[in-house]
Design an enzyme around this catalytic site. Structure first.
Site, PDB file in Angstrom:
ATOM      1  CG  ASP A 314      -0.259   0.046   2.547  1.00 63.15           C
ATOM      2  OD1 ASP A 314       1.035  -0.349   2.560  1.00 63.15           O
ATOM      3  OD2 ASP A 314      -0.716   0.252   3.619  1.00 63.15           O
ATOM      4  CD1 TRP A 343      16.265   2.333 -32.577  1.00 56.70           C
ATOM      5  CD2 TRP A 343      17.825   4.052 -33.480  1.00 56.70           C
ATOM      6  NE1 TRP A 343      16.666   2.061 -33.958  1.00 56.70           N
ATOM      7  CE2 TRP A 343      17.335   3.012 -34.382  1.00 56.70           C
ATOM      8  CE3 TRP A 343      18.432   5.146 -33.730  1.00 56.70           C
ATOM      9  CZ2 TRP A 343      17.932   3.303 -35.746  1.00 56.70           C
ATOM     10  CZ3 TRP A 343      18.956   5.409 -35.005  1.00 56.70           C
ATOM     11  CH2 TRP A 343      18.638   4.314 -35.753  1.00 56.70           C
ATOM     12  CD  GLU A 384      19.018   8.272 -30.627  1.00 59.72           C
ATOM     13  OE1 GLU A 384      19.241   7.223 -31.448  1.00 59.72           O
ATOM     14  OE2 GLU A 384      19.363   8.070 -29.280  1.00 59.72           O
ATOM     15  CG  MET A 450      24.439  10.164 -28.114  1.00 56.08           C
ATOM     16  SD  MET A 450      22.870   9.281 -28.704  1.00 56.08           S
ATOM     17  CE  MET A 450      22.307  10.617 -29.918  1.00 56.08           C
TER      18      MET A 450
END
Length: 610
Positions: A314, A343, A384, A450
């Site tokens: 709970d 992606w 991307e 990246m």
């Protein structure tokens, strides 16, 4: 299961078997073995104030070895500063290196190496291997005792912990046990339990135990248990002012069985500054939670939980979000950002870009949900790619990304972090040129560039090439596909150096059907991978296909018909030095679960940026 980024463009040590064998670039030396194993040393680097060396343990006997321990002495003023592929502990001038859990077993004729960096100029002496001579000669006396069991920890308080372990074995009997805290002996006891006191609240410790027999021979240390004492108001952040950010994947709690607590047990939590929680989805132009069960409903037992307290049916918040809350309570220096897109989910950004203000408002409402409003310190956008192609192609226009980031900053204000993961395509007319990253940089705290996935088995026939090259090199398949060119292009567009983080992949990309060890070979397809063909975690590759060379600052490995490229602690150290020299804001990595259980890649980033 989703893998985050695709083809985007998108050190050594010191020890010797006996004194006098230290010589830079000298060949490793070994003697005949009557005990079944030898330990040989080769000094691989020397930079004046320190050096890098490598020990090689070889099973020259006819039966398998289940574990190995190398011991030696250093003169005063010489020390081990870091090590890999072995657990190295110190007691005065004495050093002990014990195998990792994955490299202790050696079949007849097999060998394994470990390395370390050293400070000073002294040479090792008095080498022992499993209690005997490192050159394989006979040693008087009976065999050393076995390793005791890995300790269990209980009764943890602000200042104490109770440890218990299973007994070691020995043909002449066990005399006593040494209890080691963070590699240093804190007690010698005759029983298989010990309570360590006088500890500091809110602090990480690591405990191992080693046995001594009635002939006073000391055996190898057993496995290590990590302990975090309760209490404490602060944990020291990683040294230095650079950003050290890792991605934690929402879905990793399933097949990978990687949870927030692993950041604690690996030691990584004390060495990072930020976490990107990946990924939230982008639907109908809005930010939404993706997997609600993993995010805030999955129940954790006491032993799985960061706090050591079990979730109840709970309680208002469970799952990863609650575990991140508990992590921040133990490590208040860590900031957590919610990352949206990636992606798989970047297709939703086109609709978001049509109404940036509405999108930003939806994202803030997710992050400030009353159930977890204290968990997140900002937002990360992983589109991307804006005005370019990833899984799908976007045609929002060159200004769309700048408009989106501007709306997010306007909505979130200065009290939240606003960041973005962006392409590292440094080619002429490539993805960096497709969007206004320079103009958008005024709105962000930093960009996660990246700088990985440049090359891989998505080009099934090769040529083989490092997926994360730091610089260009002769024969690189595509000009501009390297970190240096990407960073230089972003700087030329007006992005400040300290708003750029260098990207590190905690995985490798590989081909099969390769016939040459050097880069540039042809292939027949993707090498087998645990979760996806052509991709494998560093923690697997470091032993299944060890590095055989480096190119453009990245390691590569050729084993059988397979060719892999990946970063190691040594190549990460080089990349971190480069990042500092470029004035970058730090580094980030994808993602935690690819690292070893003791977080050696995270450690390399932390050390390299400090």
């Amino acid at each position: 299961m989703r893998f985050r980024h695709r083809a985007a463009a998108g050190f050594a040590t010191l020890l010797l078997p006996f004194a006098g064998l230290v010589g830079l670039a000298s060949p490793a030396q070994a003697a005949a073995n009557s005990n079944g194993a030898t330990a040989t040393y080769a000094k691989t680097q020397d930079w004046g104030t320190g050096f890098e060396g490598k020990w090689t343990v070889k099973n020259t006997g006819t039966t398998g070895l289940s574990s190995w321990t190398v011991e030696w002495d250093f003169p005063s003023g010489t020390s081990v500063t870091s090590a890999w592929d072995a657990d190295v502990t110190s007691s005065g001038t004495h050093r002990t290196a014990k195998n990792k859990s994955w490299n202790g077993s050696l079949a007849p004729g097999a060998s394994v190496s470990f390395g370390f960096n050293g400070a000073g100029s002294g040479s090792p002496a008095n080498c022992k291997l499993n209690g005997g001579s490192c050159d394989g000669g006979s040693t008087p006396g009976d065999a050393a005792p076995s390793a005791p069991g890995t300790p269990t920890a209980s009764g943890i308080t602000n200042t104490s912990v109770k440890l218990a372990w299973s007994a070691a074995t020995d043909d002449k009997g066990i005399k006593n046990y040494d209890v080691l805290r963070d590699g240093a002996k804190v007690a010698t006891v005759t029983t298989t339990s010990y309570t360590d006191t006088g500890l500091t609240a809110g602090t990480d410790y690591s405990y191992t135990v080693q046995a001594r027999d009635t002939a006073d021979q000391t055996g190898p240390a057993g496995g290590a248990v990590a302990v975090h004492t309760t209490g404490g108001t602060t944990d020291p952040p990683p040294t230095g002012s650079k950003v050290k950010l890792g991605y934690f994947t929402e879905w990793g709690v399933y097949g990978r069985n990687y949870h927030v607590k692993n950041l604690v047990t690996s030691g990584s939590a004390s060495k990072i500054t930020h976490i990107n929680y990946a990924f939230g989805n982008v639907k109908d132009g809005k930010c939404v939670v993706d997997d609600t069960y993993a995010a805030y409903d999955k129940a954790y037992t006491a032993d799985q939980s960061v706090s050591g307290v079990a979730d109840t049916w709970d309680q208002p918040l469970r799952g990863n979000f609650n575990q991140l809350r508990e992590l921040k309570a133990k490590y208040p220096h860590i900031k957590v950002l919610y990352s949206f897109g990636g992606w798989t989910y970047s297709g939703g950004f086109a609709q978001a870009a049509a109404n940036p203000a509405a999108f930003a408002a939806s994202c803030k409402s997710v992050i400030e949900d009353p159930r977890w409003a204290d968990v997140f310190d900002g937002i990360d956008i992983d589109w991307e790619y804006p005005n370019a192609c990833g899984l799908t192609c976007d045609t929002s226009g060159a200004a769309a990304f700048k408009n989106l980031m501007g709306a997010l900053r306007s909505e979130f204000g200065s009290s939240y972090l606003v960041t973005a993961a962006i392409t590292a395509d440094g080619s002429s007319g490539g993805k960096i040129d497709a969007a206004d990253y320079g103009g958008a940089s005024q709105y962000v705290d930093w960009y996660n560039v990246m700088t990985y996935d440049y090359f891989g088995a998505f080009d099934a026939d090769g040529p083989t090439a490092p997926h994360s090259p730091l610089t260009s090199y002769a024969g690189i398949p595509t000009a501009g596909f390297n970190s240096a060119d990407a960073i230089a292009k972003l700087k030329s567009k007006g992005v400040a150096s300290n708003k750029l983080l260098l990207g590190i992949g905690f995985y490798g990309r590989g081909w099969t059907g390769v016939t040459q060890a050097a880069p540039g070979g042809s292939a027949t397809g993707a090498a087998p991978g645990t979760y996806e063909a052509g991709i494998e975690d560093y923690k697997v590759l470091k032993t299944s296909c060890p590095s055989t060379g480096t190119v453009a600052g990245t390691a590569y490995a050729y084993c059988g018909k397979n060719w892999w490229s990946y970063d190691t602690p040594a190549t990460i150290a080089g990349k971190m030095t480069w990042a500092k020299n470029q004035g970058l804001g730090g580094a980030f990595f994808w993602e935690f679960s690819g690292d070893t259980g003791n977080g050696e890649l995270v450690s390399a980033i932390n050390s390299g940026l400090s």
